[in-house]
Design a protein around this motif. Sequence first.
Motif, mmCIF file in Angstrom:
data_model
loop_
_atom_site.group_PDB
_atom_site.id
_atom_site.type_symbol
_atom_site.label_atom_id
_atom_site.label_comp_id
_atom_site.label_asym_id
_atom_site.label_seq_id
_atom_site.Cartn_x
_atom_site.Cartn_y
_atom_site.Cartn_z
ATOM 1 N N LYS A 432 0.848 -1.187 0.000
ATOM 2 C CA LYS A 432 0.000 0.000 0.000
ATOM 3 C C LYS A 432 0.891 1.247 0.000
ATOM 4 O O LYS A 432 1.913 1.276 0.680
ATOM 5 C CB LYS A 432 -0.893 0.022 1.246
ATOM 6 C CG LYS A 432 -2.002 -1.010 1.242
ATOM 7 C CD LYS A 432 -2.865 -0.842 2.487
ATOM 8 C CE LYS A 432 -3.997 -1.871 2.482
ATOM 9 N NZ LYS A 432 -4.839 -1.729 3.704
ATOM 10 N N PRO A 433 0.506 2.283 -0.764
ATOM 11 C CA PRO A 433 1.290 3.539 -0.743
ATOM 12 C C PRO A 433 1.359 4.099 0.673
ATOM 13 O O PRO A 433 0.368 4.094 1.412
ATOM 14 C CB PRO A 433 0.493 4.460 -1.674
ATOM 15 C CG PRO A 433 -0.282 3.539 -2.561
ATOM 16 C CD PRO A 433 -0.614 2.347 -1.718
ATOM 17 N N ARG A 434 2.561 4.584 1.046
ATOM 18 C CA ARG A 434 2.772 5.087 2.408
ATOM 19 C C ARG A 434 3.172 6.559 2.447
ATOM 20 O O ARG A 434 3.381 7.117 3.519
ATOM 21 C CB ARG A 434 3.851 4.247 3.110
ATOM 22 C CG ARG A 434 3.397 2.830 3.411
ATOM 23 C CD ARG A 434 4.545 1.945 3.856
ATOM 24 N NE ARG A 434 5.386 2.532 4.893
ATOM 25 C CZ ARG A 434 6.512 1.989 5.350
ATOM 26 N NH1 ARG A 434 6.921 0.831 4.850
ATOM 27 N NH2 ARG A 434 7.216 2.593 6.279
ATOM 28 N N LYS A 450 9.312 8.827 -1.826
ATOM 29 C CA LYS A 450 7.860 8.763 -1.738
ATOM 30 C C LYS A 450 7.419 7.344 -2.066
ATOM 31 O O LYS A 450 7.682 6.844 -3.160
ATOM 32 C CB LYS A 450 7.209 9.759 -2.686
ATOM 33 C CG LYS A 450 5.733 9.969 -2.415
ATOM 34 C CD LYS A 450 5.209 11.215 -3.091
ATOM 35 C CE LYS A 450 3.779 11.489 -2.661
ATOM 36 N NZ LYS A 450 3.228 12.703 -3.296
ATOM 37 N N HIS A 451 6.803 6.689 -1.100
ATOM 38 C CA HIS A 451 6.354 5.300 -1.262
ATOM 39 C C HIS A 451 5.036 5.311 -2.038
ATOM 40 O O HIS A 451 4.006 5.756 -1.536
ATOM 41 C CB HIS A 451 6.163 4.668 0.116
ATOM 42 C CG HIS A 451 5.999 3.177 0.101
ATOM 43 N ND1 HIS A 451 4.952 2.560 -0.562
ATOM 44 C CD2 HIS A 451 6.736 2.174 0.654
ATOM 45 C CE1 HIS A 451 5.048 1.252 -0.397
ATOM 46 N NE2 HIS A 451 6.123 0.993 0.337
ATOM 47 N N LEU A 452 5.108 4.820 -3.294
ATOM 48 C CA LEU A 452 3.926 4.819 -4.156
ATOM 49 C C LEU A 452 3.291 3.441 -4.286
ATOM 50 O O LEU A 452 2.427 3.238 -5.142
ATOM 51 C CB LEU A 452 4.312 5.345 -5.551
ATOM 52 C CG LEU A 452 4.878 6.769 -5.595
ATOM 53 C CD1 LEU A 452 5.291 7.135 -7.012
ATOM 54 C CD2 LEU A 452 3.885 7.774 -5.037
ATOM 55 N N GLY A 453 3.724 2.488 -3.473
ATOM 56 C CA GLY A 453 3.182 1.131 -3.532
ATOM 57 C C GLY A 453 4.061 0.222 -4.362
ATOM 58 O O GLY A 453 4.683 -0.707 -3.852
ATOM 59 N N LYS A 454 4.147 0.507 -5.673
ATOM 60 C CA LYS A 454 4.950 -0.330 -6.573
ATOM 61 C C LYS A 454 6.406 0.126 -6.663
ATOM 62 O O LYS A 454 7.249 -0.599 -7.167
ATOM 63 C CB LYS A 454 4.333 -0.327 -7.968
ATOM 64 C CG LYS A 454 2.986 -1.026 -8.049
ATOM 65 C CD LYS A 454 2.468 -1.048 -9.475
ATOM 66 C CE LYS A 454 1.131 -1.775 -9.551
ATOM 67 N NZ LYS A 454 0.602 -1.807 -10.943
#
Length: 478
Positions: A432-434, A450-454
């Motif tokens: 999940k994006p964080r 930036k955590h975008l999930g993928k």
Amino acid sequence: MALINQDFIDSITQDMPAHLSMDDFIQYSSRPLRASIRVNTLKISSANFIELMQPKGWTLESIPWCSDGFWISLDSEVQLGNTIEHLQGLFYIQEASSMLPPTALFSQLNETANVTILDMASAPGSKTTQLAALMNNSGLLIANEYSSSRVKVLHANVQRMGVTNTALTHFDARVFGEYLYDTFDAILLDAPCSGEGTIRKDPSALKNWSLKSSQAIVATQKALIESAFLALKTGGTLVYSTCALSRFENQEVCQHLQAIYPDAVEFESLSDLFIDADKACTEEGFLHVWPQIYDSEGFFVAKIRKTAAIDRQVPEPRKQKNFPFNQVSTKTDLELRAYFQDTFAIELPSQSLIMEREQEFWLFPQKINSLIGRMRFQRIGMKIADALKHGLKAQHQAILAFGAGASMIELSQAQATEYLMGRDIPLEAGHKPRGEVIVSYHNSPLGLAKHLGKRLKNSLPRELVRDKIVNSDASNAQ
């Protein structure tokens, strides 16, 4: 092969102690300098660093006069400055002899937790960052540099090493005695000099040596040491150092100060500073390090105590106005601290001041308050965040300085390399994006993403992106 002209040999022969030989000096001057580093204890302990690097083939031999300094040997060629560990500020590439002045300054310093210290000639930052580590980022460290281009290098190194207790200035250091009279608990004056001791690093350093050009710098050295002494508090400590070898740039400069203030200047012996320090000690108690004594660069270190007050030489300058920063409101202070805590699990230091300038938030050392208006500063403390339209944006250098122990995503060596080269990091599906996250290597922060999930979208500042990162594992180095 070192290029030493005969004029230098004729001159320096008079200064060399009887128990040392010119043949040994010439022989050692022609040898390559041993590589050395200093572990940055603001980010990692020496014991943990050794545990981390020994499996990579790093052999670290303790330097007697610096508990966190090591001569380093590797199984194969590794460019230390391009390793991940260097870029994240875990160590500083520093010549062993240059670790002596900060060590001397801090030996028997009565209080180290809340002192105000001046480094009069700071760039590129090896001694400044060593002082900051010895201060554990507490108190206040004024780091001055005369050359504008070198101020940028100094600032970059201060930020890389996670130093937060500094204020940078850009002056001819002769002004400190006037502007900041009777201000500092301790001062380091690593004076500009002829550089005779650097021949092992620069084989051509003595190729065009002349007595006239070396003596020309002495007037500057004398003016600087006088200024330093006036800026020092009564009871304070001044360390004067150079990488020169001649008496007239070293002992005679210190004796000049004593001749001006005979009742206030006391030379403190450095003969017990470390095991075998007496091998380089002069009659006055100074360290006059010749290359053959410790297989190092040549260096000179004197420790001077100010035992009596000195009258101010000129009237106090007018206070400067229009300081561009204002202390934030209690509400904004709490919001900033909550942002760092909630987003990254970072607790900002409680003893620091949060200041604001044009939607920028800065963390100042608390002790800077008493100096504001007395001198113009290039940089104070550290920029920690920007105000955006909807919220706050943390700064890279704040993450490097305060991120240890925070919530982080640990990267592999390959991923850390990609990150420092400015590339995004792919992630396995199903995350999940964080949002904003800290990425780390060796459990030490590398920066923001930036955590975008993928994937992790790279947030490394453009000016810090590197074209080349080398493997610190010596056994796999190219």
